[in-house]
Design a protein around this motif. Structure first.
Motif, PDB file in Angstrom:
ATOM      1  N   VAL A   6      95.097  12.503  28.783  1.00 32.89           N
ATOM      2  CA  VAL A   6      94.689  11.101  28.659  1.00 32.89           C
ATOM      3  C   VAL A   6      93.728  10.938  27.486  1.00 32.89           C
ATOM      4  O   VAL A   6      92.807  11.742  27.303  1.00 32.89           O
ATOM      5  CB  VAL A   6      94.015  10.628  29.970  1.00 32.89           C
ATOM      6  CG1 VAL A   6      93.430   9.236  29.827  1.00 32.89           C
ATOM      7  CG2 VAL A   6      95.023  10.658  31.114  1.00 32.89           C
ATOM      8  N   LEU A   7      93.946   9.881  26.712  1.00 36.84           N
ATOM      9  CA  LEU A   7      93.054   9.543  25.611  1.00 36.84           C
ATOM     10  C   LEU A   7      91.863   8.754  26.154  1.00 36.84           C
ATOM     11  O   LEU A   7      92.036   7.743  26.836  1.00 36.84           O
ATOM     12  CB  LEU A   7      93.783   8.679  24.574  1.00 36.84           C
ATOM     13  CG  LEU A   7      92.915   8.170  23.421  1.00 36.84           C
ATOM     14  CD1 LEU A   7      92.454   9.326  22.528  1.00 36.84           C
ATOM     15  CD2 LEU A   7      93.662   7.117  22.609  1.00 36.84           C
ATOM     16  N   GLU A  53      92.378  -0.927  18.707  1.00 35.27           N
ATOM     17  CA  GLU A  53      91.417   0.118  19.054  1.00 35.27           C
ATOM     18  C   GLU A  53      91.862   1.525  18.688  1.00 35.27           C
ATOM     19  O   GLU A  53      91.018   2.407  18.531  1.00 35.27           O
ATOM     20  CB  GLU A  53      91.092   0.050  20.546  1.00 35.27           C
ATOM     21  CG  GLU A  53      90.381  -1.244  20.916  1.00 35.27           C
ATOM     22  CD  GLU A  53      89.916  -1.293  22.359  1.00 35.27           C
ATOM     23  OE1 GLU A  53      89.820  -0.226  22.998  1.00 35.27           O
ATOM     24  OE2 GLU A  53      89.626  -2.404  22.836  1.00 35.27           O
ATOM     25  N   THR A  54      93.183   1.757  18.564  1.00 42.14           N
ATOM     26  CA  THR A  54      93.661   3.120  18.304  1.00 42.14           C
ATOM     27  C   THR A  54      94.591   3.227  17.108  1.00 42.14           C
ATOM     28  O   THR A  54      94.924   4.340  16.692  1.00 42.14           O
ATOM     29  CB  THR A  54      94.424   3.673  19.530  1.00 42.14           C
ATOM     30  OG1 THR A  54      95.641   2.928  19.685  1.00 42.14           O
ATOM     31  CG2 THR A  54      93.573   3.620  20.793  1.00 42.14           C
ATOM     32  N   VAL A  91      99.943  12.696  18.653  1.00 34.79           N
ATOM     33  CA  VAL A  91      99.970  11.435  17.918  1.00 34.79           C
ATOM     34  C   VAL A  91      98.578  11.173  17.306  1.00 34.79           C
ATOM     35  O   VAL A  91      97.555  11.520  17.889  1.00 34.79           O
ATOM     36  CB  VAL A  91     100.414  10.267  18.836  1.00 34.79           C
ATOM     37  CG1 VAL A  91      99.370   9.940  19.883  1.00 34.79           C
ATOM     38  CG2 VAL A  91     100.760   9.036  18.040  1.00 34.79           C
ATOM     39  N   SER A  92      98.571  10.610  16.098  1.00 36.38           N
ATOM     40  CA  SER A  92      97.312  10.342  15.399  1.00 36.38           C
ATOM     41  C   SER A  92      96.686   9.039  15.883  1.00 36.38           C
ATOM     42  O   SER A  92      97.374   8.032  16.043  1.00 36.38           O
ATOM     43  CB  SER A  92      97.542  10.233  13.888  1.00 36.38           C
ATOM     44  OG  SER A  92      97.961  11.466  13.382  1.00 36.38           O
ATOM     45  N   ILE A  93      95.385   9.085  16.078  1.00 32.01           N
ATOM     46  CA  ILE A  93      94.611   7.929  16.519  1.00 32.01           C
ATOM     47  C   ILE A  93      93.730   7.461  15.356  1.00 32.01           C
ATOM     48  O   ILE A  93      93.130   8.283  14.654  1.00 32.01           O
ATOM     49  CB  ILE A  93      93.698   8.302  17.715  1.00 32.01           C
ATOM     50  CG1 ILE A  93      94.522   8.872  18.874  1.00 32.01           C
ATOM     51  CG2 ILE A  93      92.841   7.124  18.162  1.00 32.01           C
ATOM     52  CD1 ILE A  93      95.550   7.946  19.434  1.00 32.01           C
ATOM     53  N   GLU A  99      84.070  -0.645  17.202  1.00 34.50           N
ATOM     54  CA  GLU A  99      84.231  -0.614  18.657  1.00 34.50           C
ATOM     55  C   GLU A  99      84.053   0.772  19.271  1.00 34.50           C
ATOM     56  O   GLU A  99      83.544   0.891  20.382  1.00 34.50           O
ATOM     57  CB  GLU A  99      85.606  -1.157  19.049  1.00 34.50           C
ATOM     58  CG  GLU A  99      85.767  -2.631  18.774  1.00 34.50           C
ATOM     59  CD  GLU A  99      87.027  -3.178  19.418  1.00 34.50           C
ATOM     60  OE1 GLU A  99      87.211  -2.995  20.626  1.00 34.50           O
ATOM     61  OE2 GLU A  99      87.823  -3.801  18.686  1.00 34.50           O
ATOM     62  N   HIS A 100      84.516   1.818  18.564  1.00 41.03           N
ATOM     63  CA  HIS A 100      84.506   3.161  19.136  1.00 41.03           C
ATOM     64  C   HIS A 100      84.119   4.198  18.098  1.00 41.03           C
ATOM     65  O   HIS A 100      84.458   4.063  16.924  1.00 41.03           O
ATOM     66  CB  HIS A 100      85.873   3.483  19.738  1.00 41.03           C
ATOM     67  CG  HIS A 100      86.240   2.534  20.830  1.00 41.03           C
ATOM     68  ND1 HIS A 100      87.030   1.435  20.620  1.00 41.03           N
ATOM     69  CD2 HIS A 100      85.873   2.490  22.126  1.00 41.03           C
ATOM     70  CE1 HIS A 100      87.145   0.758  21.750  1.00 41.03           C
ATOM     71  NE2 HIS A 100      86.455   1.368  22.678  1.00 41.03           N
TER      72      HIS A 100
END
Length: 154
Positions: A23-24, A60-61, A111-113, A119-120
Motif C-alpha cells: 500500500v502507498l 497527489e501522486t 510504478v513511479s509516484i 500537499e505531501h
C-alpha cells in the motif's frame, strides 16, 4: 491572499495498492508524521465521487487511474467522521462532520509516484498490515485492513 471557498464535507479515500497488497502511504506536508492514503474533497457539490477520486489521485501522486495495469474500484462504502479540530477552519461555519467515500486503486509494482510538494513530503510502499498501523486516521487504517476483501486479481 486569495480566500478559498469552504471545503465541501464530502470526500474520497483512495487506497492505492499493488496486486501483492503493498500500500502507498504519503506524508502530509502540513502535519509531519501524519501518513495517509490519497484523500480529497469534491470541488463542486455535483462532482461525482469517482471524478473526485480520479482527480485527487492525479493531483497527489501523478498517477493516471486509467493507465494500463491500473484498476480503480469503487468499494461502495462510506465513513462519516468528525473533522479534526485543526482543519475545521477549511469548512463552512458549523460543519463538523465529513462523509468519505472509499475506493481502491490497484497499480503495477514499481510504478513511479510524483508527489504534490505543497500537499505531501514523502511516500512509502508498505505491506498492507504495516501500512494500516502507520496511518494516523482510524478510518484510513480500517480501509486498508479491508483491502484483502476488495482486492480483485483481474
Amino acid at each position: 491572499m486569495e480566500q478559498r471557498p469552504p471545503k465541501i464535507p464530502e470526500s474520497v479515500l483512495v487506497v492505492i495498492h499493488t496486486e501483492a497488497l503493498d500500500v502507498l502511504l504519503i506524508e502530509r506536508a502540513d502535519a509531519p508524521g501524519f501518513w495517509q492514503s490519497v484523500t480529497g474533497s469534491k470541488d463542486t457539490p455535483d462532482e461525482s465521487f469517482e471524478a473526485t477520486a480520479v482527480r485527487e489521485v492525479a493531483e497527489e501522486t501523478g498517477l493516471d487511474t486509467g493507465a494500463p495495469g491500473h484498476r480503480l474500484q469503487d468499494w461502495h462504502l462510506e465513513n462519516v467522521y468528525t473533522i479534526y479540530p485543526q482543519w475545521l477552519h477549511r469548512y463552512a461555519a458549523g460543519v463538523t462532520h465529513n462523509t468519505e467515500h472509499l475506493f481502491g486503486l490497484r497499480v503495477p509494482a514499481g510504478v513511479s509516484i510524483r508527489l504534490a510538494p505543497r500537499e505531501h513530503t514523502a511516500a512509502v510502499w508498505l505491506p498492507w498490515r504495516e501500512a494500516a498501523e502507520r496511518c494516523f486516521s482510524p478510518s484510513n487504517a480500517e480501509a486498508i485492513l479491508m483491502l484483502p476483501a476488495f482486492s480483485v486479481k483481474t
